[in-house]
Design a protein around this motif. Structure first.
Motif, PDB file in Angstrom:
ATOM      1  N   THR A 224      -6.277  -1.250 -19.157  1.00 57.05           N
ATOM      2  CA  THR A 224      -5.108  -0.734 -19.887  1.00 57.05           C
ATOM      3  C   THR A 224      -5.457  -0.363 -21.322  1.00 57.05           C
ATOM      4  OG1 THR A 224      -4.446  -3.005 -20.441  1.00 57.05           O
ATOM      5  CG2 THR A 224      -3.476  -2.026 -18.464  1.00 57.05           C
ATOM      6  N   ALA A 225      -6.675  -0.705 -21.741  1.00 61.83           N
ATOM      7  CA  ALA A 225      -7.188  -0.280 -23.050  1.00 61.83           C
ATOM      8  C   ALA A 225      -8.620   0.214 -22.866  1.00 61.83           C
ATOM      9  CB  ALA A 225      -7.152  -1.419 -24.055  1.00 61.83           C
ATOM     10  N   ASP A 226      -8.979   1.247 -23.611  1.00 61.76           N
ATOM     11  CA  ASP A 226     -10.351   1.751 -23.600  1.00 61.76           C
ATOM     12  C   ASP A 226     -11.199   1.034 -24.642  1.00 61.76           C
ATOM     13  OD1 ASP A 226      -9.665   3.767 -21.687  1.00 61.76           O
ATOM     14  OD2 ASP A 226      -8.863   5.005 -23.319  1.00 61.76           O
TER      15      ASP A 226
ATOM     16  N   LYS B 291     -17.299  -7.244 -14.960  1.00 62.78           N
ATOM     17  CA  LYS B 291     -17.376  -6.436 -16.162  1.00 62.78           C
ATOM     18  C   LYS B 291     -17.861  -7.271 -17.345  1.00 62.78           C
ATOM     19  CE  LYS B 291     -13.749  -3.113 -14.952  1.00 62.78           C
ATOM     20  NZ  LYS B 291     -12.499  -2.454 -15.393  1.00 62.78           N
ATOM     21  N   THR B 292     -18.574  -6.609 -18.232  1.00 63.99           N
ATOM     22  CA  THR B 292     -18.977  -7.238 -19.490  1.00 63.99           C
ATOM     23  C   THR B 292     -18.454  -6.387 -20.642  1.00 63.99           C
ATOM     24  OG1 THR B 292     -21.093  -6.057 -19.476  1.00 63.99           O
ATOM     25  CG2 THR B 292     -21.059  -8.275 -18.535  1.00 63.99           C
ATOM     26  N   LEU B 293     -18.305  -7.017 -21.784  1.00 67.55           N
ATOM     27  CA  LEU B 293     -17.843  -6.328 -22.983  1.00 67.55           C
ATOM     28  C   LEU B 293     -18.968  -6.270 -24.000  1.00 67.55           C
ATOM     29  CD1 LEU B 293     -14.363  -8.066 -23.508  1.00 67.55           C
ATOM     30  CD2 LEU B 293     -14.910  -6.081 -22.084  1.00 67.55           C
ATOM     31  N   LYS B 294     -18.918  -5.233 -24.846  1.00 69.04           N
ATOM     32  CA  LYS B 294     -19.926  -5.106 -25.894  1.00 69.04           C
ATOM     33  C   LYS B 294     -19.289  -4.698 -27.224  1.00 69.04           C
ATOM     34  CE  LYS B 294     -24.267  -4.288 -23.474  1.00 69.04           C
ATOM     35  NZ  LYS B 294     -25.503  -3.478 -23.444  1.00 69.04           N
ATOM     36  N   VAL B 295     -19.764  -5.302 -28.290  1.00 67.45           N
ATOM     37  CA  VAL B 295     -19.389  -4.910 -29.646  1.00 67.45           C
ATOM     38  C   VAL B 295     -20.168  -3.645 -29.998  1.00 67.45           C
ATOM     39  CG1 VAL B 295     -19.483  -5.540 -32.086  1.00 67.45           C
ATOM     40  CG2 VAL B 295     -18.979  -7.294 -30.370  1.00 67.45           C
ATOM     41  N   PHE B 296     -19.478  -2.615 -30.521  1.00 71.50           N
ATOM     42  CA  PHE B 296     -20.206  -1.415 -30.935  1.00 71.50           C
ATOM     43  C   PHE B 296     -19.980  -1.047 -32.402  1.00 71.50           C
ATOM     44  CE2 PHE B 296     -16.170   0.248 -29.262  1.00 71.50           C
ATOM     45  CZ  PHE B 296     -15.784   1.155 -30.246  1.00 71.50           C
TER      46      PHE B 296
ATOM     47  N   PRO C  95     -18.571 -12.660 -38.954  1.00 67.28           N
ATOM     48  CA  PRO C  95     -18.202 -11.383 -38.325  1.00 67.28           C
ATOM     49  C   PRO C  95     -16.906 -11.521 -37.523  1.00 67.28           C
ATOM     50  CG  PRO C  95     -19.867 -12.468 -37.001  1.00 67.28           C
ATOM     51  CD  PRO C  95     -19.631 -13.355 -38.196  1.00 67.28           C
ATOM     52  N   GLU C  96     -15.794 -11.465 -38.200  1.00 72.18           N
ATOM     53  CA  GLU C  96     -14.530 -11.836 -37.558  1.00 72.18           C
ATOM     54  C   GLU C  96     -13.932 -10.781 -36.630  1.00 72.18           C
ATOM     55  OE1 GLU C  96     -12.112 -14.660 -39.218  1.00 72.18           O
ATOM     56  OE2 GLU C  96     -10.273 -13.508 -39.144  1.00 72.18           O
ATOM     57  N   THR C  97     -14.023  -9.519 -37.003  1.00 69.51           N
ATOM     58  CA  THR C  97     -13.329  -8.497 -36.219  1.00 69.51           C
ATOM     59  C   THR C  97     -14.261  -7.338 -35.885  1.00 69.51           C
ATOM     60  OG1 THR C  97     -11.419  -9.012 -37.602  1.00 69.51           O
ATOM     61  CG2 THR C  97     -11.187  -7.203 -36.037  1.00 69.51           C
ATOM     62  N   SER C  98     -14.267  -6.972 -34.591  1.00 66.42           N
ATOM     63  CA  SER C  98     -15.151  -5.919 -34.113  1.00 66.42           C
ATOM     64  C   SER C  98     -14.393  -4.952 -33.217  1.00 66.42           C
ATOM     65  CB  SER C  98     -16.312  -6.516 -33.308  1.00 66.42           C
ATOM     66  OG  SER C  98     -16.993  -7.507 -34.028  1.00 66.42           O
ATOM     67  N   TYR C  99     -14.977  -3.782 -33.026  1.00 71.30           N
ATOM     68  CA  TYR C  99     -14.505  -2.859 -31.990  1.00 71.30           C
ATOM     69  C   TYR C  99     -15.337  -3.125 -30.745  1.00 71.30           C
ATOM     70  CZ  TYR C  99     -11.909  -0.259 -35.516  1.00 71.30           C
ATOM     71  OH  TYR C  99     -11.023   0.109 -36.501  1.00 71.30           O
ATOM     72  N   VAL C 100     -14.626  -3.277 -29.631  1.00 73.96           N
ATOM     73  CA  VAL C 100     -15.266  -3.694 -28.386  1.00 73.96           C
ATOM     74  C   VAL C 100     -14.784  -2.813 -27.234  1.00 73.96           C
ATOM     75  CG1 VAL C 100     -15.426  -5.612 -26.721  1.00 73.96           C
ATOM     76  CG2 VAL C 100     -15.499  -6.083 -29.179  1.00 73.96           C
ATOM     77  N   ALA C 101     -15.674  -2.544 -26.302  1.00 74.30           N
ATOM     78  CA  ALA C 101     -15.322  -1.823 -25.070  1.00 74.30           C
ATOM     79  C   ALA C 101     -16.148  -2.394 -23.934  1.00 74.30           C
ATOM     80  CB  ALA C 101     -15.579  -0.327 -25.231  1.00 74.30           C
ATOM     81  N   THR C 102     -15.798  -2.063 -22.712  1.00 75.87           N
ATOM     82  CA  THR C 102     -16.611  -2.517 -21.585  1.00 75.87           C
ATOM     83  C   THR C 102     -17.942  -1.777 -21.598  1.00 75.87           C
ATOM     84  OG1 THR C 102     -15.795  -0.855 -20.019  1.00 75.87           O
ATOM     85  CG2 THR C 102     -14.545  -2.920 -20.183  1.00 75.87           C
ATOM     86  N   SER C 103     -18.962  -2.404 -21.039  1.00 77.93           N
ATOM     87  CA  SER C 103     -20.275  -1.766 -20.957  1.00 77.93           C
ATOM     88  C   SER C 103     -20.193  -0.453 -20.196  1.00 77.93           C
ATOM     89  CB  SER C 103     -21.269  -2.712 -20.261  1.00 77.93           C
ATOM     90  OG  SER C 103     -21.384  -3.921 -20.966  1.00 77.93           O
ATOM     91  N   ASP C 104     -19.377  -0.441 -19.142  1.00 80.59           N
ATOM     92  CA  ASP C 104     -19.219   0.777 -18.338  1.00 80.59           C
ATOM     93  C   ASP C 104     -18.611   1.910 -19.153  1.00 80.59           C
ATOM     94  OD1 ASP C 104     -20.258  -0.544 -16.177  1.00 80.59           O
ATOM     95  OD2 ASP C 104     -18.318  -0.980 -15.252  1.00 80.59           O
ATOM     96  N   TYR C 105     -17.597   1.581 -19.956  1.00 79.34           N
ATOM     97  CA  TYR C 105     -16.928   2.614 -20.739  1.00 79.34           C
ATOM     98  C   TYR C 105     -17.883   3.174 -21.794  1.00 79.34           C
ATOM     99  CZ  TYR C 105     -13.390   5.083 -23.450  1.00 79.34           C
ATOM    100  OH  TYR C 105     -12.678   6.065 -24.091  1.00 79.34           O
ATOM    101  N   ILE C 106     -18.627   2.304 -22.444  1.00 84.65           N
ATOM    102  CA  ILE C 106     -19.579   2.760 -23.464  1.00 84.65           C
ATOM    103  C   ILE C 106     -20.617   3.693 -22.849  1.00 84.65           C
ATOM    104  CG2 ILE C 106     -21.422   1.999 -25.016  1.00 84.65           C
ATOM    105  CD1 ILE C 106     -19.779  -0.522 -25.555  1.00 84.65           C
ATOM    106  N   GLN C 107     -21.077   3.344 -21.669  1.00 79.01           N
ATOM    107  CA  GLN C 107     -22.101   4.156 -21.009  1.00 79.01           C
ATOM    108  C   GLN C 107     -21.559   5.510 -20.567  1.00 79.01           C
ATOM    109  OE1 GLN C 107     -23.948   2.214 -17.664  1.00 79.01           O
ATOM    110  NE2 GLN C 107     -25.471   3.808 -17.385  1.00 79.01           N
TER     111      GLN C 107
ATOM    112  N   ASP D  74     -27.160  -8.092 -24.910  1.00 83.31           N
ATOM    113  CA  ASP D  74     -26.346  -8.258 -23.701  1.00 83.31           C
ATOM    114  C   ASP D  74     -24.856  -8.100 -23.992  1.00 83.31           C
ATOM    115  OD1 ASP D  74     -28.478  -8.659 -21.983  1.00 83.31           O
ATOM    116  OD2 ASP D  74     -28.466 -10.845 -22.226  1.00 83.31           O
ATOM    117  N   VAL D  75     -24.472  -8.342 -25.256  1.00 87.58           N
ATOM    118  CA  VAL D  75     -23.050  -8.247 -25.612  1.00 87.58           C
ATOM    119  C   VAL D  75     -22.818  -7.380 -26.844  1.00 87.58           C
ATOM    120  CG1 VAL D  75     -22.400 -10.450 -24.535  1.00 87.58           C
ATOM    121  CG2 VAL D  75     -23.195 -10.423 -26.906  1.00 87.58           C
ATOM    122  N   VAL D  76     -23.859  -6.737 -27.334  1.00 86.08           N
ATOM    123  CA  VAL D  76     -23.765  -5.926 -28.551  1.00 86.08           C
ATOM    124  C   VAL D  76     -24.534  -4.622 -28.351  1.00 86.08           C
ATOM    125  CG1 VAL D  76     -24.368  -5.777 -31.000  1.00 86.08           C
ATOM    126  CG2 VAL D  76     -23.524  -7.930 -30.067  1.00 86.08           C
TER     127      VAL D  76
END
Length: 336
Positions: free
Chosen positions: A84-86, A105-110, A218-230, A322-324
């Motif tokens: 429901t969010a990109d 699914k995994t999430l990554k900080v970008f 590092p309190e706040t980041s922009y994050v998306a799923t690994s699949d979405y980033i790819q 793995d997460v960044v």
């Protein structure tokens, strides 16, 4: 004359078709790609993002940001997993939690948005020469267990050897200020502009900045799923560029420009409070000029998670990649 009319009409028809086609191409090129975006809470702590929206930096990148407020990093992370969010603006610890669940699914900080905690401690009574030991035996309205502001406060209390403060962690963030003004708690931990609003209304007194007293975090980041980033690398690149432009603009803009840019997102907040909030965050170097999450910052984050009992030492993510994914942030300012 009849021989002249037909070619003239034909020429007009061709010109009309050409103009229509040109307009069609222009309209198509002007279309924006919608990004479903979830922010953790509404706070001036995230001013660079709102600036990027109000100043058109996202639109310049061809993006339309459809924003909603999750009211918690856990909810923002859940929105990514559910689709429901990109992109979500959340605490980077969520990527570690999801990674250790070993799900599909995994999430990554970008993009690293903030370099300090953004909360402030206020008191009900005026205190001179505040020290953290003043919280001994007192009640503090704080944040939900496992959230960044809650863990930063707890780590500070551990550092200052304050073991008997009663920190309330079960009040929803939108209701915290109301609970305090109705008489609950001796202290409250809040973000801007809520902090300045309470102080200026005579409902509380400013006593400490957790960002300043705790230090780098590092309190706040922009994050998306690994699949979405790819699969949407172009969108991530453009999103990162827009927010970075927002942070750059914020550091150079006049007071009047800053207020005008943020006002649409803080309806009912006075110009004075908006500016006061921004300056308070600027003073503690909240917004890094380089939005790269470093290994040192990542280590600080994981140590805090372990110290607060939400992550076992053996569950630490040993390979930050793995997460960044900092490849987009590192490309800022570089020529293609």
């Amino acid at each position: 004359m009849r021989k002249l009319v037909k070619p003239t009409l034909l020429l007009l028809a061709v010109l009309l078709l050409a103009m229509t086609a040109a307009c069609g191409k222009s309209s198509k090129s002007d279309e924006l790609t919608t990004v479903k975006f979830s922010e953790v809470i509404r706070s001036i702590f995230y001013a660079p993002h709102y600036v990027a929206m109000s100043q058109g930096f996202f639109k310049e990148q061809g993006l339309n940001v459809d924003m909603n407020t999750a009211q918690g990093s856990d909810k923002g992370a859940a929105a990514l997993i559910a689709g429901t969010a990109d992109i979500s603006m959340v605490g980077p610890e969520t990527t570690i939690y999801i990674y250790n669940q070993k799900g599909d699914k995994t999430l990554k900080v970008f993009h690293q948005l903030t370099a300090k905690d953004g909360s402030f401690l206020l008191s009900r009574e005026k205190l001179d020469n505040f020290t953290w030991s003043d919280l001994s035996g007192k009640t503090v309205i704080g944040w939900r267990p496992g959230s960044s502001p809650q863990m930063v406060l707890n780590s500070l209390l551990l550092k200052e050897q304050v073991t008997d403060a009663n920190v309330i962690t079960n009040i929803a963030s939108p209701a915290m200020a109301g609970a305090f003004t109705s008489g609950q708690g001796d202290f409250i931990q809040v973000f801007e502009p809520v902090a300045s609003t309470l102080v200026n209304a005579g409902k509380a007194y400013y006593v400490a900045s957790l960002g300043e007293d705790f230090g780098a975090y590092p309190e706040t980041s922009y994050v998306a799923t690994s699949d979405y980033i790819q699969s949407h690398a172009d969108i991530i690149k453009k999103f990162t560029a827009a927010v970075a432009e927002g942070a750059k603009w914020l550091n150079a803009a006049s007071d009047e420009e800053i207020v005008a840019a943020l006002k649409p997102f803080f309806d009912g907040t006075t110009d004075e409070l908006i500016l006061q909030s921004v300056n308070r965050y600027k003073a503690q170097d909240t917004w890094p000029t380089d939005p790269v999450l470093t290994q040192e910052q990542f280590d600080i984050l994981q140590n805090v998670l372990v110290e607060n009992g939400v992550l076992k030492a053996e569950e630490k993510v040993t390979k930050m990649d793995d997460v960044v994914d900092m490849s987009f942030a590192k490309q800022l300012g570089k020529s293609d």
